[in-house]
Enzyme design. Structure first.
Site, PDB file in Angstrom:
ATOM      1  N   SER A 101      13.031  -2.279  -4.007  1.00  0.00           N
ATOM      2  CA  SER A 101      11.596  -2.581  -4.015  1.00  0.00           C
ATOM      3  C   SER A 101      10.777  -1.770  -5.006  1.00  0.00           C
ATOM      4  O   SER A 101       9.719  -2.214  -5.443  1.00  0.00           O
ATOM      5  CB  SER A 101      11.027  -2.417  -2.602  1.00  0.00           C
ATOM      6  OG  SER A 101      11.311  -1.124  -2.095  1.00  0.00           O
ATOM      7  N   GLU A 142      -7.284  -0.363   2.091  1.00  0.00           N
ATOM      8  CA  GLU A 142      -6.924   0.992   2.473  1.00  0.00           C
ATOM      9  C   GLU A 142      -5.661   1.368   1.711  1.00  0.00           C
ATOM     10  O   GLU A 142      -4.937   0.495   1.215  1.00  0.00           O
ATOM     11  CB  GLU A 142      -6.645   1.059   3.971  1.00  0.00           C
ATOM     12  CG  GLU A 142      -5.289   0.477   4.414  1.00  0.00           C
ATOM     13  CD  GLU A 142      -5.152  -1.030   4.243  1.00  0.00           C
ATOM     14  OE1 GLU A 142      -6.194  -1.712   4.289  1.00  0.00           O
ATOM     15  OE2 GLU A 142      -4.014  -1.506   4.038  1.00  0.00           O
ATOM     16  N   LYS A 147       4.712  -4.391  -4.862  1.00  0.00           N
ATOM     17  CA  LYS A 147       3.366  -4.585  -4.305  1.00  0.00           C
ATOM     18  C   LYS A 147       2.449  -5.375  -5.231  1.00  0.00           C
ATOM     19  O   LYS A 147       1.557  -6.076  -4.774  1.00  0.00           O
ATOM     20  CB  LYS A 147       2.732  -3.244  -3.955  1.00  0.00           C
ATOM     21  CG  LYS A 147       3.289  -2.643  -2.678  1.00  0.00           C
ATOM     22  CD  LYS A 147       2.360  -1.574  -2.127  1.00  0.00           C
ATOM     23  CE  LYS A 147       2.890  -1.018  -0.815  1.00  0.00           C
ATOM     24  NZ  LYS A 147       4.088  -0.174  -0.999  1.00  0.00           N
TER      25      LYS A 147
HETATM   26  C1  LIG Z   1       4.948   0.155   0.060  1.00  0.00           C
HETATM   27  C2  LIG Z   1       6.367   0.110  -0.285  1.00  0.00           C
HETATM   28  C3  LIG Z   1       7.329  -0.376   0.633  1.00  0.00           C
HETATM   29  C4  LIG Z   1       7.006  -0.777   2.039  1.00  0.00           C
HETATM   30  O1  LIG Z   1       6.165  -1.868   2.166  1.00  0.00           O
HETATM   31  P1  LIG Z   1       6.705  -3.272   2.701  1.00  0.00           P
HETATM   32  O2  LIG Z   1       5.463  -4.040   2.949  1.00  0.00           O
HETATM   33  O3  LIG Z   1       7.489  -3.010   3.939  1.00  0.00           O
HETATM   34  O4  LIG Z   1       7.540  -3.844   1.626  1.00  0.00           O
HETATM   35  C5  LIG Z   1       8.650  -0.453   0.229  1.00  0.00           C
HETATM   36  N1  LIG Z   1       9.031  -0.069  -1.010  1.00  0.00           N
HETATM   37  C6  LIG Z   1       8.138   0.406  -1.910  1.00  0.00           C
HETATM   38  C7  LIG Z   1       8.633   0.820  -3.250  1.00  0.00           C
HETATM   39  C8  LIG Z   1       6.773   0.508  -1.581  1.00  0.00           C
HETATM   40  O5  LIG Z   1       5.910   0.987  -2.480  1.00  0.00           O
END
Ligand SMILES: *Cc1c(COP(=O)(O)O)cnc(C)c1O
Length: 410
Positions: A388, A121, A99
């Site tokens: 992610s 938000e 993010k």
């Molecule tokens: C917020 C988050 C997501 C989901 O958000 P996307 O916009 O779909 O990428 C996925 N993985 C992690 C670790 C997150 O913090």
């Protein structure tokens, strides 16, 4: 694939009106329409300037720690075999998830636009923490709108945001969760669009947000493609990522759209297929408008967004970025769904076998890779998973609910 030109894809998508095929757009009250047009025009100029590009590069390298590594998960691959699983390590990005990639981009844009404050938000608090980090870095004020229910549930992230100098604004109407926090933040934005910039948390919302967030996340795919090629002399057979709003997925997918790779987005199937038990928008949703854009939406007969659930709070959203809707209809990306239990199994497995504790969101993509590997025991494919985020935030909950994984065949 439906005649789409993936070599010139980024020049053509979105179009002038912020459309990806019939999806996207900007469904807004007239007051906000003007603001969005201004932001889009400014972004078009600023994001192409050599100064902006070189500053963002420097931030990525020296502050965020990019490029993040590409890792061949050999022990996991050996265990599941014969597929070879590779991880793009966004969990090693500063703050522990992807993010920050778009938050630093949005923060830098705010500085160029002369804004004083970043607002957003947050649901689980992950986006709030990333944006508060960006605000601290750029010396900007930061207001994070958060439902009162979430404030109680996500106390550690609320503390982080406050430590980082952000103001957490409690939202006390409706269900007091994410959807109301978005409404509250839009309201605050309309009251003062001049000194504030609204920084949306994913590739969602009205144009130009889905495009800006995608562009800032594209670095993940650009790095991943080069790293994968360096390591293997080839491209992956399959690229996969979890999809909430879809920002980490768009980031990595962008690197491979024009390549002969399969691309799979993974949605949360939660506890089951009934309304309110999952957030599998592509599997069970249909076209509709929410939060200023047209896409697939989980909705009731009247078009109202349905309640959603996932063990991974970052995936808990009833819509999906409009570009994903387009890529699905054009046949370029396939979308599949993974249950809570499969995600938790992946959580335990990666922790134990590779020494990496993954975010429950990322576990959805990982679980899909595990399933692909098990289901084709004679097929030696390479599967690239976008990891992610890291799972420290999820540890306490997982242990409370599932112990240390004794009920799973790891
Ligand atoms: C917020 C988050 C997501 C989901 O958000 P996307 O916009 O779909 O990428 C996925 N993985 C992690 C670790 C997150 O913090």
């Amino acid at each position: 694939m439906n005649g789409t030109d993936y070599y010139n894809y980024f020049k053509l998508h979105p179009d002038q009106n912020g459309r990806y095929g019939k999806y996207g757009g900007a469904y807004l009250p007239p007051d906000l329409e003007k603001i969005m047009t201004e932001i889009r025009d400014a972004y078009d100029t600023i994001s192409r300037s050599a100064k902006f590009i070189s500053e963002l590069r420097s931030i990525r390298k020296h502050y965020q720690g990019r490029p993040t590594p590409m890792y061949h998960a050999e022990r996991l691959s050996q265990k599941l075999g014969p597929a070879q699983i590779y991880l793009k390590r966004e969990d090693l990005n500063h703050t522990g998830a992807h993010k920050l990639n778009h938050c630093m981009g949005e923060g830098l844009l705010a500085v160029y636009l002369g804004k004083k404050k970043l607002i957003a938000e947050t649901g689980a608090g992950q986006h709030g923490v990333a944006l508060a980090t960006a605000a601290a870095y750029f010396g900007l004020e930061c207001d994070i709108h958060m439902g009162e229910v979430d404030i109680v549930k996500q106390a550690p992230n609320v503390a982080r945001m406050k430590l980082l100098g952000a103001k957490v604004i409690p939202v006390s109407f409706g269900l007091k969760t994410l959807k109301e926090a978005v409404d509250s933040c839009f309201q605050a934005y309309m009251e003062d669009p001049i000194s504030q910039l609204y920084c949306i948390g994913s590739v969602v919302g009205p144009h130009p947000f889905p495009m800006m967030v995608r562009d800032f996340q594209r670095i993940v795919g650009i790095e991943a493609r080069e790293q994968f090629y360096d390591m293997t002399g080839d491209l992956p057979d399959i690229v996969t990522a979890c999809v909430g709003g879809g920002s980490n997925a768009m980031g990595i997918f962008c690197g491979f759209l024009a390549d002969p790779c399969e691309i799979h987005g993974v949605e949360p199937l939660g506890k089951g297929t009934k309304v309110g038990e999952h957030a599998a928008t592509m599997t069970y949703g249909k076209e509709g408008v929410l939060h200023g854009f047209n896409s697939y939406l989980l909705q009731d007969e009247t078009g109202e967004a349905s309640p959603v659930y996932s063990i991974a709070s970052g995936l808990d959203y009833p819509a999906i970025g409009p570009e994903h809707a387009f890529l699905r209809d054009s046949g370029r990306v396939q979308y599949v769904a993974v249950t809570d239990r499969e995600a938790v199994e992946a959580f335990f497995m990666l922790s134990r076998v590779e020494g990496i504790i993954p975010a429950l969101e990322s576990c959805h993509a990982l679980a899909h890779a595990i399933r692909l590997s098990r289901n084709s025991p004679t097929h030696s494919r390479s599967i690239l998973v976008n990891l992610s985020g890291r799972g420290d935030k999820d540890m306490d909950y997982v242990i409370e609910q599932y112990g240390f994984g004794q009920d799973f065949q790891l």
